[in-house]
Design a protein around this motif. Structure first.
Motif, PDB file in Angstrom:
ATOM      1  N   THR A 149       1.020  -1.185  -0.176  1.00 49.72           N
ATOM      2  CA  THR A 149       0.190  -0.071   0.108  1.00 49.72           C
ATOM      3  C   THR A 149       0.970   1.048  -0.091  1.00 49.72           C
ATOM      4  O   THR A 149       1.742   1.442   0.731  1.00 49.72           O
ATOM      5  CB  THR A 149      -1.168  -0.157   1.163  1.00 49.72           C
ATOM      6  OG1 THR A 149      -1.890  -1.224   1.191  1.00 49.72           O
ATOM      7  CG2 THR A 149      -1.701   0.923   1.391  1.00 49.72           C
ATOM      8  N   SER A 150       0.677   2.309  -0.784  1.00 49.07           N
ATOM      9  CA  SER A 150       1.336   3.357  -1.108  1.00 49.07           C
ATOM     10  C   SER A 150       2.683   3.060  -1.693  1.00 49.07           C
ATOM     11  O   SER A 150       3.437   3.912  -1.950  1.00 49.07           O
ATOM     12  CB  SER A 150       1.775   4.314   0.170  1.00 49.07           C
ATOM     13  OG  SER A 150       2.613   3.767   1.055  1.00 49.07           O
ATOM     14  N   GLY A 151       3.027   2.016  -2.460  1.00 47.69           N
ATOM     15  CA  GLY A 151       3.987   1.619  -3.090  1.00 47.69           C
ATOM     16  C   GLY A 151       3.952   1.915  -4.465  1.00 47.69           C
ATOM     17  O   GLY A 151       3.111   2.606  -5.127  1.00 47.69           O
ATOM     18  N   HIS A 152       5.156   1.541  -5.176  1.00 53.63           N
ATOM     19  CA  HIS A 152       5.332   2.147  -6.503  1.00 53.63           C
ATOM     20  C   HIS A 152       4.080   1.789  -7.620  1.00 53.63           C
ATOM     21  O   HIS A 152       4.036   2.599  -8.604  1.00 53.63           O
ATOM     22  CB  HIS A 152       6.672   1.776  -6.993  1.00 53.63           C
ATOM     23  CG  HIS A 152       7.049   1.949  -8.507  1.00 53.63           C
ATOM     24  ND1 HIS A 152       6.798   3.450  -8.901  1.00 53.63           N
ATOM     25  CD2 HIS A 152       7.518   1.242  -9.474  1.00 53.63           C
ATOM     26  CE1 HIS A 152       7.460   3.559 -10.296  1.00 53.63           C
ATOM     27  NE2 HIS A 152       7.464   2.376 -10.507  1.00 53.63           N
ATOM     28  N   THR A 153       3.735   0.504  -7.314  1.00 52.63           N
ATOM     29  CA  THR A 153       2.664   0.242  -8.241  1.00 52.63           C
ATOM     30  C   THR A 153       1.228   0.092  -7.694  1.00 52.63           C
ATOM     31  O   THR A 153       0.441  -0.586  -7.946  1.00 52.63           O
ATOM     32  CB  THR A 153       2.622  -1.014  -9.074  1.00 52.63           C
ATOM     33  OG1 THR A 153       3.430  -2.185  -7.960  1.00 52.63           O
ATOM     34  CG2 THR A 153       3.773  -0.856  -9.947  1.00 52.63           C
ATOM     35  N   ASP A 154       1.099   0.806  -6.662  1.00 53.79           N
ATOM     36  CA  ASP A 154      -0.256   1.153  -5.979  1.00 53.79           C
ATOM     37  C   ASP A 154      -1.178   2.123  -6.855  1.00 53.79           C
ATOM     38  O   ASP A 154      -0.979   3.263  -6.614  1.00 53.79           O
ATOM     39  CB  ASP A 154      -0.250   1.764  -4.387  1.00 53.79           C
ATOM     40  CG  ASP A 154      -1.678   1.740  -3.767  1.00 53.79           C
ATOM     41  OD1 ASP A 154      -2.627   1.660  -4.603  1.00 53.79           O
ATOM     42  OD2 ASP A 154      -1.633   2.026  -2.730  1.00 53.79           O
ATOM     43  N   PHE A 155      -1.926   1.740  -7.867  1.00 50.44           N
ATOM     44  CA  PHE A 155      -2.550   2.327  -8.974  1.00 50.44           C
ATOM     45  C   PHE A 155      -3.827   2.780  -8.274  1.00 50.44           C
ATOM     46  O   PHE A 155      -4.712   3.544  -9.228  1.00 50.44           O
ATOM     47  CB  PHE A 155      -2.616   1.729 -10.017  1.00 50.44           C
ATOM     48  CG  PHE A 155      -1.316   1.634 -10.804  1.00 50.44           C
ATOM     49  CD1 PHE A 155      -0.116   2.564 -10.522  1.00 50.44           C
ATOM     50  CD2 PHE A 155      -1.158   1.029 -12.086  1.00 50.44           C
ATOM     51  CE1 PHE A 155       0.866   2.307 -11.213  1.00 50.44           C
ATOM     52  CE2 PHE A 155       0.112   1.211 -12.707  1.00 50.44           C
ATOM     53  CZ  PHE A 155       0.996   1.786 -12.396  1.00 50.44           C
ATOM     54  N   PRO A 157      -6.842   5.282  -6.716  1.00 48.31           N
ATOM     55  CA  PRO A 157      -6.860   6.739  -6.681  1.00 48.31           C
ATOM     56  C   PRO A 157      -6.874   7.311  -5.136  1.00 48.31           C
ATOM     57  O   PRO A 157      -6.766   6.282  -4.359  1.00 48.31           O
ATOM     58  CB  PRO A 157      -8.545   6.986  -7.187  1.00 48.31           C
ATOM     59  CG  PRO A 157      -9.062   5.626  -6.978  1.00 48.31           C
ATOM     60  CD  PRO A 157      -7.928   4.407  -7.095  1.00 48.31           C
ATOM     61  N   GLY A 158      -6.444   8.451  -5.167  1.00 47.18           N
ATOM     62  CA  GLY A 158      -6.152   9.062  -3.915  1.00 47.18           C
ATOM     63  C   GLY A 158      -7.104   8.890  -2.829  1.00 47.18           C
ATOM     64  O   GLY A 158      -7.039   8.697  -1.789  1.00 47.18           O
ATOM     65  N   THR A 159      -8.438   8.743  -3.460  1.00 50.91           N
ATOM     66  CA  THR A 159      -9.690   8.530  -2.420  1.00 50.91           C
ATOM     67  C   THR A 159      -9.889   7.226  -2.014  1.00 50.91           C
ATOM     68  O   THR A 159     -10.802   6.755  -1.338  1.00 50.91           O
ATOM     69  CB  THR A 159     -11.040   9.065  -3.122  1.00 50.91           C
ATOM     70  OG1 THR A 159     -10.946   8.551  -4.441  1.00 50.91           O
ATOM     71  CG2 THR A 159     -10.719  10.502  -3.304  1.00 50.91           C
ATOM     72  N   ALA A 160      -8.888   6.154  -2.446  1.00 47.52           N
ATOM     73  CA  ALA A 160      -9.273   4.608  -2.417  1.00 47.52           C
ATOM     74  C   ALA A 160      -8.929   4.325  -0.722  1.00 47.52           C
ATOM     75  O   ALA A 160      -9.083   3.146  -0.620  1.00 47.52           O
ATOM     76  CB  ALA A 160      -8.441   3.938  -3.092  1.00 47.52           C
ATOM     77  N   VAL A 161      -8.258   5.406   0.053  1.00 52.73           N
ATOM     78  CA  VAL A 161      -8.043   4.975   1.490  1.00 52.73           C
ATOM     79  C   VAL A 161      -8.533   5.694   2.521  1.00 52.73           C
ATOM     80  O   VAL A 161      -8.939   6.979   2.166  1.00 52.73           O
ATOM     81  CB  VAL A 161      -6.537   4.961   1.695  1.00 52.73           C
ATOM     82  CG1 VAL A 161      -5.653   3.987   0.947  1.00 52.73           C
ATOM     83  CG2 VAL A 161      -5.825   6.290   1.293  1.00 52.73           C
ATOM     84  N   PHE A 214       2.219   8.171  -5.259  1.00 48.34           N
ATOM     85  CA  PHE A 214       2.055   8.476  -3.561  1.00 48.34           C
ATOM     86  C   PHE A 214       3.242   7.962  -2.997  1.00 48.34           C
ATOM     87  O   PHE A 214       3.221   7.959  -1.832  1.00 48.34           O
ATOM     88  CB  PHE A 214       0.794   7.476  -3.225  1.00 48.34           C
ATOM     89  CG  PHE A 214      -0.483   7.914  -3.764  1.00 48.34           C
ATOM     90  CD1 PHE A 214      -1.195   8.991  -3.570  1.00 48.34           C
ATOM     91  CD2 PHE A 214      -1.035   7.036  -4.687  1.00 48.34           C
ATOM     92  CE1 PHE A 214      -2.315   9.404  -4.165  1.00 48.34           C
ATOM     93  CE2 PHE A 214      -2.341   7.394  -5.622  1.00 48.34           C
ATOM     94  CZ  PHE A 214      -2.954   8.464  -5.150  1.00 48.34           C
ATOM     95  N   ASP A 215       4.394   7.880  -3.687  1.00 51.07           N
ATOM     96  CA  ASP A 215       5.747   7.542  -3.021  1.00 51.07           C
ATOM     97  C   ASP A 215       6.821   8.340  -3.187  1.00 51.07           C
ATOM     98  O   ASP A 215       7.180   8.367  -4.292  1.00 51.07           O
ATOM     99  CB  ASP A 215       5.927   5.833  -3.139  1.00 51.07           C
ATOM    100  CG  ASP A 215       6.131   5.752  -4.760  1.00 51.07           C
ATOM    101  OD1 ASP A 215       5.549   6.470  -5.377  1.00 51.07           O
ATOM    102  OD2 ASP A 215       6.868   4.371  -4.899  1.00 51.07           O
TER     103      ASP A 215
END
Length: 433
Positions: A149-155, A157-161, A214-215
Protein backbone atom coordinates in the motif's frame (compact mmCIF):
# COMPACT_ATOMS: atom_id res chain seq x y z
CA UNK A 1 19.54 -2.97 -51.27
CA UNK A 2 16.87 -5.58 -50.90
CA UNK A 3 13.57 -5.10 -49.13
CA UNK A 4 12.58 -5.88 -45.56
CA UNK A 5 10.80 -9.21 -45.63
CA UNK A 6 9.21 -10.24 -42.34
CA UNK A 7 8.79 -14.00 -42.48
CA UNK A 8 6.03 -15.67 -40.52
CA UNK A 9 7.27 -17.41 -37.39
CA UNK A 10 5.16 -20.40 -38.40
CA UNK A 11 7.27 -21.03 -41.52
CA UNK A 12 9.80 -23.81 -41.06
CA UNK A 13 13.37 -23.22 -42.17
CA UNK A 14 15.26 -26.39 -41.41
CA UNK A 15 18.85 -25.37 -42.27
CA UNK A 16 20.54 -22.01 -42.85
CA UNK A 17 24.23 -21.39 -43.56
CA UNK A 18 25.61 -17.92 -42.89
CA UNK A 19 28.87 -17.53 -44.81
CA UNK A 20 31.71 -15.01 -44.67
CA UNK A 21 30.77 -13.28 -41.42
CA UNK A 22 32.87 -11.82 -38.62
CA UNK A 23 31.43 -13.21 -35.37
CA UNK A 24 31.12 -11.34 -32.10
CA UNK A 25 30.00 -14.10 -29.77
CA UNK A 26 28.64 -11.81 -27.06
CA UNK A 27 31.68 -12.29 -24.83
CA UNK A 28 35.10 -12.00 -26.47
CA UNK A 29 36.70 -8.70 -27.36
CA UNK A 30 37.82 -9.89 -30.78
CA UNK A 31 35.65 -11.18 -33.58
CA UNK A 32 36.12 -14.56 -35.22
CA UNK A 33 36.99 -13.44 -38.72
CA UNK A 34 35.70 -14.96 -41.96
CA UNK A 35 33.54 -17.52 -40.21
CA UNK A 36 30.67 -19.72 -41.31
CA UNK A 37 27.72 -20.50 -39.06
CA UNK A 38 25.37 -23.44 -39.57
CA UNK A 39 21.88 -23.30 -38.10
CA UNK A 40 19.57 -26.29 -37.91
CA UNK A 41 15.97 -25.47 -37.04
CA UNK A 42 16.42 -22.93 -34.21
CA UNK A 43 19.83 -23.94 -32.82
CA UNK A 44 23.40 -23.06 -33.81
CA UNK A 45 25.07 -26.32 -34.82
CA UNK A 46 28.51 -25.28 -36.07
CA UNK A 47 30.79 -22.23 -36.09
CA UNK A 48 34.03 -22.52 -38.01
CA UNK A 49 36.48 -20.67 -40.21
CA UNK A 50 36.53 -23.72 -42.45
CA UNK A 51 34.08 -24.40 -45.24
CA UNK A 52 30.83 -26.12 -44.25
CA UNK A 53 29.39 -28.58 -46.73
CA UNK A 54 25.63 -28.14 -46.43
CA UNK A 55 24.10 -28.28 -49.92
CA UNK A 56 20.60 -28.55 -48.46
CA UNK A 57 20.94 -25.30 -46.51
CA UNK A 58 19.62 -21.89 -47.43
CA UNK A 59 22.90 -20.04 -47.92
CA UNK A 60 23.35 -16.39 -47.04
CA UNK A 61 26.59 -14.55 -47.84
CA UNK A 62 27.30 -12.02 -45.12
CA UNK A 63 29.99 -10.36 -47.25
CA UNK A 64 32.15 -9.52 -44.25
CA UNK A 65 29.40 -8.10 -42.06
CA UNK A 66 29.53 -8.55 -38.30
CA UNK A 67 27.32 -11.22 -36.79
CA UNK A 68 26.19 -10.44 -33.24
CA UNK A 69 23.73 -12.10 -30.86
CA UNK A 70 20.17 -10.83 -30.83
CA UNK A 71 19.87 -7.95 -28.38
CA UNK A 72 18.12 -8.28 -25.02
CA UNK A 73 16.18 -5.53 -23.22
CA UNK A 74 16.12 -6.53 -19.55
CA UNK A 75 13.64 -3.87 -18.41
CA UNK A 76 10.79 -3.72 -20.89
CA UNK A 77 7.06 -3.22 -20.46
CA UNK A 78 5.22 -4.69 -23.44
CA UNK A 79 1.87 -3.33 -22.27
CA UNK A 80 3.11 0.15 -21.36
CA UNK A 81 5.97 1.11 -23.68
CA UNK A 82 3.87 2.62 -26.45
CA UNK A 83 0.58 3.62 -24.83
CA UNK A 84 -0.02 7.06 -23.27
CA UNK A 85 -0.46 6.84 -19.51
CA UNK A 86 -4.03 8.11 -19.48
CA UNK A 87 -5.10 5.54 -22.07
CA UNK A 88 -3.31 2.84 -20.15
CA UNK A 89 -5.23 3.68 -17.01
CA UNK A 90 -8.63 3.99 -18.67
CA UNK A 91 -8.77 1.45 -21.52
CA UNK A 92 -9.13 -2.29 -21.19
CA UNK A 93 -6.61 -5.11 -21.14
CA UNK A 94 -7.20 -6.13 -24.75
CA UNK A 95 -6.27 -2.63 -25.90
CA UNK A 96 -3.04 -2.81 -23.88
CA UNK A 97 -2.01 -6.13 -25.42
CA UNK A 98 -2.94 -5.24 -29.01
CA UNK A 99 -0.85 -2.07 -28.77
CA UNK A 100 1.85 -4.13 -27.08
CA UNK A 101 1.86 -6.68 -29.90
CA UNK A 102 2.55 -3.97 -32.48
CA UNK A 103 5.18 -2.37 -30.24
CA UNK A 104 6.96 -5.69 -29.76
CA UNK A 105 7.00 -6.37 -33.49
CA UNK A 106 8.81 -3.07 -33.95
CA UNK A 107 11.22 -3.98 -31.14
CA UNK A 108 12.07 -7.22 -32.93
CA UNK A 109 12.82 -5.29 -36.12
CA UNK A 110 15.19 -3.13 -34.05
CA UNK A 111 17.12 -6.31 -33.24
CA UNK A 112 15.72 -7.00 -29.78
CA UNK A 113 15.01 -10.70 -29.96
CA UNK A 114 14.36 -11.10 -26.21
CA UNK A 115 12.79 -8.89 -23.56
CA UNK A 116 12.35 -9.38 -19.84
CA UNK A 117 8.94 -7.91 -19.10
CA UNK A 118 9.10 -6.59 -15.55
CA UNK A 119 5.51 -5.68 -14.82
CA UNK A 120 2.24 -6.40 -16.56
CA UNK A 121 -0.02 -9.29 -17.47
CA UNK A 122 1.43 -10.14 -20.87
CA UNK A 123 1.22 -13.91 -20.53
CA UNK A 124 -1.18 -14.24 -23.47
CA UNK A 125 1.04 -12.05 -25.65
CA UNK A 126 4.08 -14.16 -24.72
CA UNK A 127 2.22 -17.36 -25.58
CA UNK A 128 0.87 -16.04 -28.89
CA UNK A 129 4.33 -14.78 -29.84
CA UNK A 130 5.83 -18.21 -29.16
CA UNK A 131 3.04 -19.78 -31.23
CA UNK A 132 3.79 -17.46 -34.16
CA UNK A 133 0.50 -15.56 -34.11
CA UNK A 134 2.40 -12.34 -33.49
CA UNK A 135 5.97 -11.45 -34.44
CA UNK A 136 8.01 -10.16 -31.55
CA UNK A 137 10.82 -10.86 -29.12
CA UNK A 138 10.88 -13.76 -26.71
CA UNK A 139 9.20 -12.59 -23.50
CA UNK A 140 10.25 -13.45 -19.96
CA UNK A 141 7.11 -12.24 -18.14
CA UNK A 142 7.01 -11.22 -14.48
CA UNK A 143 3.27 -10.71 -14.44
CA UNK A 144 1.89 -8.28 -11.87
CA UNK A 145 4.42 -5.97 -10.25
CA UNK A 146 3.77 -6.45 -6.53
CA UNK A 147 3.68 -3.41 -4.27
CA UNK A 148 2.76 -2.50 -0.73
CA UNK A 149 0.00 0.00 0.00
CA UNK A 150 1.36 3.41 -1.11
CA UNK A 151 4.07 1.62 -3.07
CA UNK A 152 5.32 2.17 -6.60
CA UNK A 153 2.54 0.20 -8.32
CA UNK A 154 -0.33 1.12 -6.02
CA UNK A 155 -2.52 2.50 -8.80
CA UNK A 156 -5.58 3.14 -6.68
CA UNK A 157 -6.96 6.69 -6.73
CA UNK A 158 -6.20 9.07 -3.89
CA UNK A 159 -9.69 8.58 -2.49
CA UNK A 160 -9.25 4.79 -2.13
CA UNK A 161 -7.94 4.88 1.45
CA UNK A 162 -8.70 3.93 4.09
CA UNK A 163 -9.47 0.75 2.20
CA UNK A 164 -12.17 -1.61 3.41
CA UNK A 165 -10.99 -5.15 4.14
CA UNK A 166 -13.12 -6.67 1.40
CA UNK A 167 -12.89 -3.80 -1.09
CA UNK A 168 -12.81 -4.98 -4.72
CA UNK A 169 -9.59 -4.82 -6.68
CA UNK A 170 -9.10 -1.84 -8.97
CA UNK A 171 -9.02 -2.65 -12.70
CA UNK A 172 -5.22 -2.65 -13.05
CA UNK A 173 -5.11 -5.24 -10.26
CA UNK A 174 -7.99 -7.36 -11.48
CA UNK A 175 -6.35 -7.81 -14.91
CA UNK A 176 -3.02 -8.72 -13.31
CA UNK A 177 -0.88 -5.75 -14.35
CA UNK A 178 -0.11 -4.78 -10.74
CA UNK A 179 -0.98 -6.01 -7.26
CA UNK A 180 -0.98 -4.52 -3.77
CA UNK A 181 0.01 -6.82 -0.90
CA UNK A 182 0.57 -6.02 2.77
CA UNK A 183 2.01 -8.44 5.30
CA UNK A 184 3.76 -11.76 4.82
CA UNK A 185 0.61 -13.85 4.10
CA UNK A 186 -0.54 -11.48 1.33
CA UNK A 187 2.92 -11.22 -0.20
CA UNK A 188 3.21 -15.01 -0.26
CA UNK A 189 -0.23 -15.35 -1.83
CA UNK A 190 0.31 -12.74 -4.54
CA UNK A 191 3.78 -14.05 -5.38
CA UNK A 192 2.45 -17.58 -5.71
CA UNK A 193 -0.40 -16.31 -7.87
CA UNK A 194 2.09 -14.66 -10.24
CA UNK A 195 4.04 -17.92 -10.46
CA UNK A 196 0.78 -19.79 -11.09
CA UNK A 197 0.06 -17.39 -13.97
CA UNK A 198 3.40 -18.28 -15.55
CA UNK A 199 5.90 -15.73 -14.21
CA UNK A 200 9.48 -16.56 -15.14
CA UNK A 201 10.72 -14.29 -12.34
CA UNK A 202 8.99 -12.14 -9.74
CA UNK A 203 8.93 -8.34 -9.75
CA UNK A 204 8.39 -6.43 -6.52
CA UNK A 205 8.85 -2.79 -5.56
CA UNK A 206 11.21 -2.00 -2.68
CA UNK A 207 11.37 1.77 -2.93
CA UNK A 208 9.85 4.95 -4.28
CA UNK A 209 9.34 5.49 -7.98
CA UNK A 210 9.20 8.24 -10.56
CA UNK A 211 5.88 7.64 -12.34
CA UNK A 212 3.91 6.71 -9.20
CA UNK A 213 1.75 9.25 -7.41
CA UNK A 214 1.99 8.46 -3.71
CA UNK A 215 5.60 7.55 -2.94
CA UNK A 216 8.61 9.89 -2.70
CA UNK A 217 11.92 8.48 -3.93
CA UNK A 218 13.43 8.16 -0.46
CA UNK A 219 10.86 5.78 1.02
CA UNK A 220 11.66 2.12 1.65
CA UNK A 221 8.91 -0.33 0.80
CA UNK A 222 8.13 -3.85 2.06
CA UNK A 223 9.55 -4.94 5.38
CA UNK A 224 12.47 -7.35 5.50
CA UNK A 225 10.06 -10.17 6.37
CA UNK A 226 7.74 -9.33 3.46
CA UNK A 227 10.66 -9.23 1.04
CA UNK A 228 12.00 -12.53 2.36
CA UNK A 229 8.55 -14.03 1.80
CA UNK A 230 8.60 -13.10 -1.90
CA UNK A 231 12.14 -14.44 -2.27
CA UNK A 232 11.23 -17.69 -0.52
CA UNK A 233 8.18 -18.25 -2.70
CA UNK A 234 10.19 -17.57 -5.86
CA UNK A 235 13.03 -19.79 -4.66
CA UNK A 236 10.57 -22.62 -4.05
CA UNK A 237 9.77 -22.36 -7.75
CA UNK A 238 13.48 -22.27 -8.63
CA UNK A 239 13.51 -18.68 -9.83
CA UNK A 240 14.43 -15.25 -8.47
CA UNK A 241 13.11 -11.83 -7.49
CA UNK A 242 13.82 -8.53 -9.25
CA UNK A 243 12.98 -5.32 -7.43
CA UNK A 244 12.44 -1.68 -8.29
CA UNK A 245 14.65 0.48 -6.10
CA UNK A 246 16.77 3.61 -6.30
CA UNK A 247 18.17 4.21 -2.80
CA UNK A 248 20.75 2.62 -0.54
CA UNK A 249 18.32 1.77 2.28
CA UNK A 250 15.79 0.06 0.03
CA UNK A 251 18.46 -1.78 -1.94
CA UNK A 252 20.35 -2.99 1.12
CA UNK A 253 17.16 -4.41 2.63
CA UNK A 254 16.32 -6.19 -0.63
CA UNK A 255 19.82 -7.65 -0.84
CA UNK A 256 19.63 -8.88 2.76
CA UNK A 257 16.39 -10.66 1.87
CA UNK A 258 17.99 -12.41 -1.13
CA UNK A 259 16.83 -10.30 -4.09
CA UNK A 260 19.20 -10.93 -7.01
CA UNK A 261 18.22 -8.29 -9.60
CA UNK A 262 18.22 -4.60 -8.69
CA UNK A 263 16.17 -2.57 -11.16
CA UNK A 264 17.35 1.04 -11.63
CA UNK A 265 19.64 1.89 -8.68
CA UNK A 266 20.44 5.37 -9.95
CA UNK A 267 21.00 6.81 -6.45
CA UNK A 268 23.23 4.06 -5.04
CA UNK A 269 26.49 4.61 -3.18
CA UNK A 270 29.73 2.75 -3.70
CA UNK A 271 29.12 0.91 -0.40
CA UNK A 272 25.85 -0.56 -1.67
CA UNK A 273 27.33 -1.44 -5.03
CA UNK A 274 30.11 -3.34 -3.25
CA UNK A 275 27.46 -5.20 -1.26
CA UNK A 276 25.75 -6.08 -4.55
CA UNK A 277 28.97 -7.52 -5.91
CA UNK A 278 29.53 -9.51 -2.72
CA UNK A 279 25.99 -10.94 -2.93
CA UNK A 280 26.33 -11.75 -6.64
CA UNK A 281 23.42 -9.45 -7.52
CA UNK A 282 22.92 -7.85 -10.93
CA UNK A 283 22.38 -4.15 -11.60
CA UNK A 284 19.66 -3.68 -14.21
CA UNK A 285 20.11 0.03 -14.88
CA UNK A 286 18.92 2.27 -17.70
CA UNK A 287 20.94 5.09 -19.31
CA UNK A 288 18.26 7.67 -18.62
CA UNK A 289 19.32 11.30 -18.68
CA UNK A 290 17.42 14.57 -18.64
CA UNK A 291 18.14 15.06 -22.32
CA UNK A 292 16.21 15.08 -25.59
CA UNK A 293 15.02 11.54 -24.82
CA UNK A 294 13.64 12.26 -21.37
CA UNK A 295 10.22 10.88 -20.44
CA UNK A 296 7.86 13.81 -20.91
CA UNK A 297 6.38 14.24 -17.44
CA UNK A 298 4.53 17.57 -17.04
CA UNK A 299 6.86 20.37 -16.01
CA UNK A 300 6.63 21.02 -12.27
CA UNK A 301 4.81 17.76 -11.54
CA UNK A 302 5.77 15.38 -8.72
CA UNK A 303 6.97 12.82 -11.28
CA UNK A 304 9.01 15.41 -13.16
CA UNK A 305 10.79 16.44 -9.94
CA UNK A 306 11.61 12.84 -9.13
CA UNK A 307 12.76 12.14 -12.70
CA UNK A 308 15.27 14.99 -12.58
CA UNK A 309 16.63 13.73 -9.24
CA UNK A 310 17.07 10.20 -10.61
CA UNK A 311 18.78 11.29 -13.81
CA UNK A 312 21.28 13.36 -11.84
CA UNK A 313 22.58 10.07 -10.42
CA UNK A 314 22.89 8.19 -13.70
CA UNK A 315 26.42 9.21 -14.64
CA UNK A 316 27.84 8.63 -11.15
CA UNK A 317 26.31 5.17 -10.68
CA UNK A 318 27.42 3.88 -14.08
CA UNK A 319 30.98 4.94 -13.27
CA UNK A 320 30.89 3.47 -9.76
CA UNK A 321 29.35 0.18 -10.90
CA UNK A 322 32.09 -0.23 -13.49
CA UNK A 323 34.77 0.61 -10.90
CA UNK A 324 33.37 -1.90 -8.40
CA UNK A 325 32.77 -4.59 -11.02
CA UNK A 326 29.06 -5.15 -10.48
CA UNK A 327 27.46 -7.31 -13.16
CA UNK A 328 25.34 -4.90 -15.17
CA UNK A 329 22.62 -5.53 -17.75
CA UNK A 330 20.94 -3.19 -20.21
CA UNK A 331 17.31 -2.14 -20.20
CA UNK A 332 15.26 0.82 -21.34
CA UNK A 333 12.17 1.03 -19.10
CA UNK A 334 10.40 2.93 -21.87
CA UNK A 335 6.98 4.08 -20.68
CA UNK A 336 3.92 5.64 -22.31
CA UNK A 337 5.61 6.89 -25.49
CA UNK A 338 5.84 5.09 -28.87
CA UNK A 339 8.37 7.62 -30.18
CA UNK A 340 10.67 7.01 -27.22
CA UNK A 341 10.29 3.26 -27.70
CA UNK A 342 11.67 3.68 -31.22
CA UNK A 343 14.94 4.87 -29.64
CA UNK A 344 15.70 1.51 -28.01
CA UNK A 345 18.94 1.15 -29.96
CA UNK A 346 19.90 4.77 -29.33
CA UNK A 347 19.60 4.11 -25.60
CA UNK A 348 22.00 1.18 -25.94
CA UNK A 349 24.45 3.37 -27.86
CA UNK A 350 24.43 5.86 -24.97
CA UNK A 351 26.38 3.33 -22.92
CA UNK A 352 29.48 4.47 -24.83
CA UNK A 353 29.60 7.38 -22.36
CA UNK A 354 30.74 4.89 -19.69
CA UNK A 355 31.71 1.67 -21.46
CA UNK A 356 33.67 0.39 -24.41
CA UNK A 357 31.48 -0.99 -27.23
CA UNK A 358 32.29 -4.56 -26.19
CA UNK A 359 31.36 -3.88 -22.56
CA UNK A 360 28.11 -2.26 -23.64
CA UNK A 361 27.17 -5.07 -26.00
CA UNK A 362 27.81 -7.67 -23.30
CA UNK A 363 25.21 -5.92 -21.13
CA UNK A 364 22.62 -6.47 -23.86
CA UNK A 365 23.76 -9.98 -24.82
CA UNK A 366 25.79 -12.46 -22.75
CA UNK A 367 25.43 -10.91 -19.28
CA UNK A 368 21.71 -10.44 -19.86
CA UNK A 369 21.46 -14.05 -20.97
CA UNK A 370 23.27 -15.12 -17.81
CA UNK A 371 20.65 -13.39 -15.66
CA UNK A 372 17.76 -14.77 -17.73
CA UNK A 373 19.14 -18.26 -17.14
CA UNK A 374 18.48 -17.83 -13.40
CA UNK A 375 14.80 -18.41 -14.17
CA UNK A 376 15.84 -22.05 -14.41
CA UNK A 377 12.93 -24.39 -15.11
CA UNK A 378 10.53 -21.45 -15.25
CA UNK A 379 12.15 -20.34 -18.51
CA UNK A 380 9.97 -21.01 -21.57
CA UNK A 381 13.17 -21.55 -23.57
CA UNK A 382 15.08 -24.52 -22.12
CA UNK A 383 16.73 -25.80 -25.29
CA UNK A 384 19.60 -23.36 -25.72
CA UNK A 385 21.51 -20.36 -24.40
CA UNK A 386 20.49 -16.76 -25.09
CA UNK A 387 22.71 -13.74 -25.68
CA UNK A 388 25.63 -15.68 -27.12
CA UNK A 389 26.78 -17.16 -30.41
CA UNK A 390 28.03 -20.65 -29.65
CA UNK A 391 27.19 -24.20 -30.56
CA UNK A 392 23.95 -25.15 -28.84
CA UNK A 393 22.70 -21.58 -28.45
CA UNK A 394 19.45 -20.33 -29.90
CA UNK A 395 19.82 -18.85 -33.37
CA UNK A 396 18.95 -15.28 -32.38
CA UNK A 397 21.27 -13.32 -34.65
CA UNK A 398 21.88 -9.94 -36.29
CA UNK A 399 24.06 -9.12 -39.28
CA UNK A 400 25.43 -5.59 -38.85
CA UNK A 401 26.77 -3.57 -41.78
CA UNK A 402 29.93 -2.48 -40.01
CA UNK A 403 31.76 -3.29 -36.81
CA UNK A 404 29.80 -2.35 -33.65
CA UNK A 405 32.83 -3.35 -31.55
CA UNK A 406 34.48 -0.23 -32.95
CA UNK A 407 31.41 1.93 -33.52
CA UNK A 408 28.58 1.31 -31.04
CA UNK A 409 26.47 3.99 -32.73
CA UNK A 410 25.64 1.45 -35.42
CA UNK A 411 23.01 -0.05 -33.09
CA UNK A 412 21.19 3.28 -32.86
CA UNK A 413 20.06 3.00 -36.48
CA UNK A 414 18.90 -0.60 -36.97
CA UNK A 415 16.82 0.31 -40.01
CA UNK A 416 19.94 1.10 -42.05
CA UNK A 417 22.61 -0.95 -40.27
CA UNK A 418 20.93 -4.26 -39.39
CA UNK A 419 20.73 -6.15 -42.68
CA UNK A 420 19.50 -9.44 -41.26
CA UNK A 421 17.55 -10.17 -38.08
CA UNK A 422 16.89 -13.76 -37.05
CA UNK A 423 15.05 -15.07 -34.02
CA UNK A 424 14.73 -18.75 -33.18
CA UNK A 425 16.26 -19.70 -36.53
CA UNK A 426 13.67 -17.72 -38.50
CA UNK A 427 14.42 -14.64 -40.58
CA UNK A 428 12.32 -11.56 -39.87
CA UNK A 429 14.38 -9.03 -41.83
CA UNK A 430 16.72 -9.54 -44.79
CA UNK A 431 17.93 -6.66 -46.91
CA UNK A 432 20.91 -8.53 -48.39
CA UNK A 433 21.00 -8.98 -52.14
Amino acid sequence: MGVITPISASEKQSTILLKNVHVFDGMNEKRMMNANVLIENNIIKEITQKNINAPEATQIDGKGRTLIPGLIDMHWHSAYSSIPMQKGLTLDHAYHLLIGAKANEKALLRGFTTVRDVGGNVFSLAKLTDEGVYNGPRIFPSGPAISQTSGHTDFRPGTAVPAETNAPLVYMESIGHVMVADGVPEVLKRTREALRMGATQIKINSGGGVSSSFDPLDVTQFTLEETKAAVAAASDWNTYVATHTFTDAATQRALEAGVISIEHGHLLSEKTLRLMKKKGAYLSIQPILDDEDAIAFPEGSFSRQKYVEVTKGTDRVYRLAKKVGVKTVFGTDTLFDPLLAEKQGKQLAKLSKWHSPVEALRQATSTAGELLALSGQRSPYPQGALGVIKVGAYADLILVDGNPLKNLNLVSNPKDNFDLIMKDGKIYKNTLN
